[in-house]
Every structure is written in structure tokens, then in C-alpha cells.
Design an enzyme around this catalytic site. Structure first.
Site, PDB file in Angstrom:
ATOM      1  N   ARG A   2       4.435  -4.013 -11.807  1.00 63.07           N
ATOM      2  CA  ARG A   2       3.838  -5.160 -11.116  1.00 63.07           C
ATOM      3  C   ARG A   2       4.791  -5.702 -10.069  1.00 63.07           C
ATOM      4  O   ARG A   2       5.996  -5.498 -10.161  1.00 63.07           O
ATOM      5  CB  ARG A   2       3.534  -6.270 -12.122  1.00 63.07           C
ATOM      6  CG  ARG A   2       2.389  -5.954 -13.024  1.00 63.07           C
ATOM      7  CD  ARG A   2       2.233  -7.013 -14.099  1.00 63.07           C
ATOM      8  NE  ARG A   2       1.236  -6.605 -15.088  1.00 63.07           N
ATOM      9  CZ  ARG A   2      -0.072  -6.815 -14.950  1.00 63.07           C
ATOM     10  NH1 ARG A   2      -0.534  -7.453 -13.903  1.00 63.07           N
ATOM     11  NH2 ARG A   2      -0.918  -6.407 -15.879  1.00 63.07           N
ATOM     12  N   VAL A   3       4.196  -6.428  -9.130  1.00 63.10           N
ATOM     13  CA  VAL A   3       5.006  -7.043  -8.082  1.00 63.10           C
ATOM     14  C   VAL A   3       4.771  -8.550  -8.150  1.00 63.10           C
ATOM     15  O   VAL A   3       3.624  -9.002  -8.253  1.00 63.10           O
ATOM     16  CB  VAL A   3       4.627  -6.496  -6.686  1.00 63.10           C
ATOM     17  CG1 VAL A   3       5.537  -7.089  -5.619  1.00 63.10           C
ATOM     18  CG2 VAL A   3       4.700  -4.968  -6.663  1.00 63.10           C
ATOM     19  N   LYS A  38       9.603  -6.220  -7.386  1.00 61.94           N
ATOM     20  CA  LYS A  38       8.789  -5.146  -7.968  1.00 61.94           C
ATOM     21  C   LYS A  38       9.438  -4.715  -9.277  1.00 61.94           C
ATOM     22  O   LYS A  38      10.627  -4.392  -9.295  1.00 61.94           O
ATOM     23  CB  LYS A  38       8.731  -3.981  -6.982  1.00 61.94           C
ATOM     24  CG  LYS A  38       7.775  -2.889  -7.341  1.00 61.94           C
ATOM     25  CD  LYS A  38       7.588  -1.982  -6.120  1.00 61.94           C
ATOM     26  CE  LYS A  38       6.745  -0.789  -6.381  1.00 61.94           C
ATOM     27  NZ  LYS A  38       6.473  -0.036  -5.155  1.00 61.94           N
ATOM     28  N   ASN A  71      -0.925   2.134   2.029  1.00 60.01           N
ATOM     29  CA  ASN A  71       0.539   2.071   2.017  1.00 60.01           C
ATOM     30  C   ASN A  71       1.110   1.189   3.123  1.00 60.01           C
ATOM     31  O   ASN A  71       2.285   1.298   3.478  1.00 60.01           O
ATOM     32  CB  ASN A  71       1.121   3.491   2.137  1.00 60.01           C
ATOM     33  CG  ASN A  71       0.900   4.273   0.861  1.00 60.01           C
ATOM     34  OD1 ASN A  71       0.657   3.682  -0.190  1.00 60.01           O
ATOM     35  ND2 ASN A  71       0.963   5.584   0.943  1.00 60.01           N
ATOM     36  N   LYS A  77       0.856   1.620  -9.803  1.00 58.43           N
ATOM     37  CA  LYS A  77       0.704   2.566 -10.916  1.00 58.43           C
ATOM     38  C   LYS A  77       1.811   2.383 -11.953  1.00 58.43           C
ATOM     39  O   LYS A  77       1.591   2.518 -13.142  1.00 58.43           O
ATOM     40  CB  LYS A  77       0.737   3.988 -10.355  1.00 58.43           C
ATOM     41  CG  LYS A  77       0.132   4.986 -11.293  1.00 58.43           C
ATOM     42  CD  LYS A  77      -0.075   6.333 -10.641  1.00 58.43           C
ATOM     43  CE  LYS A  77      -0.467   7.363 -11.701  1.00 58.43           C
ATOM     44  NZ  LYS A  77       0.010   8.699 -11.386  1.00 58.43           N
ATOM     45  N   PHE A  78       3.011   2.035 -11.478  1.00 54.31           N
ATOM     46  CA  PHE A  78       4.143   1.983 -12.407  1.00 54.31           C
ATOM     47  C   PHE A  78       4.738   0.598 -12.606  1.00 54.31           C
ATOM     48  O   PHE A  78       5.839   0.461 -13.086  1.00 54.31           O
ATOM     49  CB  PHE A  78       5.229   2.966 -11.969  1.00 54.31           C
ATOM     50  CG  PHE A  78       4.771   4.384 -12.078  1.00 54.31           C
ATOM     51  CD1 PHE A  78       4.725   5.012 -13.314  1.00 54.31           C
ATOM     52  CD2 PHE A  78       4.338   5.072 -10.964  1.00 54.31           C
ATOM     53  CE1 PHE A  78       4.270   6.310 -13.428  1.00 54.31           C
ATOM     54  CE2 PHE A  78       3.882   6.373 -11.068  1.00 54.31           C
ATOM     55  CZ  PHE A  78       3.848   6.999 -12.302  1.00 54.31           C
ATOM     56  N   ASP A 118       2.955   9.947   3.851  1.00 56.86           N
ATOM     57  CA  ASP A 118       1.825   9.358   3.136  1.00 56.86           C
ATOM     58  C   ASP A 118       1.320   8.113   3.864  1.00 56.86           C
ATOM     59  O   ASP A 118       1.079   7.075   3.262  1.00 56.86           O
ATOM     60  CB  ASP A 118       2.246   9.022   1.699  1.00 56.86           C
ATOM     61  CG  ASP A 118       1.049   8.903   0.760  1.00 56.86           C
ATOM     62  OD1 ASP A 118      -0.056   9.337   1.139  1.00 56.86           O
ATOM     63  OD2 ASP A 118       1.222   8.373  -0.347  1.00 56.86           O
TER      64      ASP A 118
END
Ligand code: AMP
Length: 387
Positions: free
Chosen positions: A131-132, A147, A246, A128-129, A241
Site C-alpha cells: 500500500r501507499v 510505499k 504507470n 500488487k505488493f 512499461d
């Protein structure tokens, strides 16, 4: 190399460039390993590289002993000749694993990193925030995942606290089934996380591809998850989570718990924040505002039960419309299909218990007949080999 040139490469380098790069370089460096007694390490590299504008202090793992479970495979067990037939990612990782032990032993704990120290390879994924990317530390050949988070997006998404928490928690964890964060640094616009590379990608994709896992595989995965969660809970960390999205998969098929964005370090307190994903939410977290909304590390046990179910059935046990999902979770209303073995059914029922205190503890998960049947023998053998 100037940081600007690198950044240009960062944007330009294609998947093919990286694959070619891996093929040509990694095989060579792997074959050299046996001869090298004075390999450069990240610490030396940090001292040599002096680009001040991108540098910040980072913490690197200093005690290789803490990575017991992630010991590199012995070179005598996996000869280089046989490694050549493996994929470039696999080769890269074998190389990393051998090198990383040396690097970690030689590292003092505080290091400085900057972008110029890394060659950036193919994109591994997009979150979401940010790129890797696959990355290689230039001097040591250390392969990792970099990341890249954009500060503006972090601010806009109001997740500064979450990112800070993720970094603080994850950089203090050392377990073979937890994705390691080696360090971080930032420049004006971005935050960079230096992560362990999980060669087989997202577990979620494996699950969707296979639809559901055979019992032996699900059992081995759950045993590894139980081990990781036990470690976290001993350190008073609640993940909060746990779900297939994940979890990453290491090159040898091992679980790598990641995404600590929702995790908390809660030494004594019980938590009362509503978070996580609906399908995996435990009943005690469903009622924000009620007098009975506090919870503890037992939330991860419920999620482990949902995970076990999803591994074996191919969908989460309470999957429904959002309203119905909540209702069904509140009543632990689920049906386990008849193809699930009695042992697995028993474990699921012992984990998906409404009263958190009555859920089967992790140490009993590890010795549950379903786990013992499918993996304990194999795990003991692996441990003997390691020690
Ligand atoms: P994230 O922003 O952490 O959700 O990562 C986005 C995607 O990048 C993930 O879904 C994975 O496909 C990939 N990815 C993230 N971290 C790694 C890693 N350490 N190794 C391999 N792939 C990764």
C-alpha cells in the site's frame, strides 16, 4: 515515539483523521515558512532519531540543482492567502515544494531513515505488493508518499530483483516528470519507499473519467513524456512499461512517470526479455525466442505512440483479443478516427513504425508541429519564469 505506537497508528488512522490533520497543520506551517531561517532538515532529524532496529542507509538527493524542473513555486507568485482556498493536498504539496528545495540543498548524500520519523496519513492506493500512504516527516513537515512493501509478498511473488531494480534506478533519477524516490528503509517485515507525492493521483483515472483528452492537453502530456524519456534514454535507462497506469499526475497537472519495476539500465546491450503489457508492447518485443527478438530504447517510442493514440481516442490502437492484438501489433494494423487532427495523426504514424530505427527520435517529437502548436510557447514561457 516508539515504533510500535506508530505502527498502531499506521493501521488506525482514517482518511478523515488525515484530512483534519492536513487542514489544521499544513496551513499553519505554510504561513510560517516566510519567517523561518533555520528550518530543521531531514539530516538533522536523522541524527536526532535513534531507533536502531528500523534503520538502514538510504540515499537522498543531494543536489537541488538537479531538480531544476521541479523548482518550488516562488512564494511571491503564490501568496499564502490565496493558497488557503486550495485543497489540503494542494496546500500540502505547495508546502513540500517550498521546503524540499531547502532540505535538498542542505542534505549530505547518505541519510538514515526509520518509520518513527513519519506521521502516516490516508491511504493513497494499493498496488500488487503493498500500500501507499500519504506521510509527513515529523520535524521538517516534508510531505511524501510512503510505499510499504511486505517482504513475504515480495518473496512469494518472486519480485525481489524487480524491487531492487526499481529502487536502484529510480533513486538515481531527477526530472520534473519522473516520480522521485527520496530514499528507502526497511524493518523485519517491510520495505518502505519514500516517494514524491503526486497530488492528482493516477493518470489512468483521469483518462477514464474524461474518456479522451482534448488535443491541447494530450499534446502537453506527450511533450512532458518525451522530455522524461529523453532524460531516461540519456542515462541509458529503458522504461519498457509506459502506459497510463504507470503515470501519476502532480498537483500542477504535470506527468510523473513511475513504476520502474520493468525498467532496465542497459548501457550498451540490447535486451531480450519479454515483459510489459500487451496493448503497449512493441512488435520487436512480441517474438521471444526468435532470432530477431533483441531490442533497445526505441521500445519506449512505440509505447509513446500507443499512449498518444490512447490519450486522443480513449482506447489503445491495437485493443482486441490477446491473439488479435499481437497480430495487429505485428502489422501495425490500426485505424485513426477522423476526429484526430492531421498533425496528431502524423505523430502517431511516425511513432508506431514497425522498424524501431525508423521511429521518430524524441528530440523530433519535442519539435513536432503538433507539439509546437499546443505547448511550445507555453513551455518556453514556463522555462523563462523558472530561470
Ligand atoms: P503502486 O503500488 O505503485 O502501483 O501504487 C498503488 C497506488 O497508490 C497507485 O495506483 C496510486 O493510486 C497510489 N500512489 C502510488 N504512489 C503514489 C504517489 N507517489 N503519490 C500519490 N499516489 C500514489
Amino acid at each position: 515515539m516508539a515504533a510500535r505506537t506508530l505502527e498502531a497508528r499506521f493501521e488506525r488512522m482514517s482518511v478523515n483523521d488525515e484530512n483534519e490533520y492536513q487542514k489544521s497543520k499544513i496551513v499553519t506551517t505554510t504561513t510560517q515558512l516566510g519567517h523561518s531561517t533555520s528550518r530543521p532538515n531531514l539530516y538533522k532529524v536523522a541524527l536526532q532519531a535513534g531507533s536502531a532496529n528500523t534503520v538502514t542507509a538510504v540515499t537522498l538527493p543531494s543536489q537541488a540543482a538537479q531538480r531544476k524542473g521541479a523548482q518550488p513555486p516562488s512564494p511571491t507568485r503564490k501568496p499564502v492567502a490565496s493558497a488557503v482556498s486550495r485543497s489540503s493536498d494542494e496546500l500540502a504539496l505547495a508546502h513540500v515544494e517550498r521546503k524540499s528545495a531547502t532540505i535538498l540543498i542542505e542534505q549530505p548524500s547518505m541519510k538514515q531513515f526509520h518509520l518513527g520519523m513519519f506521521e502516516i496519513g490516508r491511504p493513497l492506493g494499493k498496488g500488487k505488493f503493498g500500500r501507499v500512504y500519504l506521510a509527513r516527516e515529523r520535524t521538517s513537515g516534508f510531505i511524501c508518499a510512503l510505499k510499504v512493501l511486505h517482504k513475504s509478498e515480495i518473496q512469494q511473488g518472486r519480485v525481489e530483483k524487480q524491487v531492487r531494480r526499481e529502487i536502484e534506478i529510480q533513486s538515481n533519477l531527477r526530472h520534473p516528470n519522473i516520480l522521485q524516490l527520496f530514499g528507502h528503509f526497511h524493518d523485519n517485515k517491510r520495505v518502505f519507499l519514500i516517494l514524491e507525492f503526486a497530488g492528482k493521483g493516477e493518470l489512468y483515472k483521469h483518462l477514464r473519467k474524461e474518456n479522451r483528452f482534448p488535443e491541447w492537453k494530450a499534446s502537453q502530456y506527450i511533450a512532458q513524456m518525451a522530455s522524461a524519456l529523453r532524460y531516461l534514454h540519456r542515462k541509458h535507462v529503458i522504461h519498457r512499461d509506459i502506459k497510463p497506469e504507470n503515470i501519476l499526475v502532480g498537483i500542477h497537472g504535470e506527468m510523473k512517470v513511475s513504476d520502474f519495476g520493468w525498467s532496465v539500465h542497459a548501457p550498451n546491450s540490447r535486451r531480450a526479455t519479454m515483459c510489459g503489457t500487451l496493448d503497449y508492447l512493441p512488435p520487436e518485443m512480441l517474438k521471444p525466442g526468435s532470432s530477431d527478438n533483441s531490442y533497445n530504447e526505441k521500445v519506449d517510442l512505440w509505447s509513446l505512440g500507443v499512449l498518444t493514440y490512447e490519450f486522443l481516442v480513449g482506447e489503445a490502437p491495437f485493443e482486441d483479443t490477446p491473439v488479435m492484438t499481437q497480430r495487429r501489433i505485428a502489422r501495425a494494423d490500426m485505424t485513426i478516427p477522423s476526429f484526430v487532427s492531421p498533425e496528431a495523426r502524423d505523430l502517431i504514424k511516425r511513432l508506431l513504425v514497425l522498424d524501431p530505427e525508423k521511429r521518430i527520435p524524441l528530440e523530433q517529437v519535442q519539435t513536432h508541429p503538433w507539439i509546437v502548436k499546443h505547448c511550445l510557447k507555453g513551455e518556453r514561457a514556463a522555462n523563462r519564469e523558472k530561470s
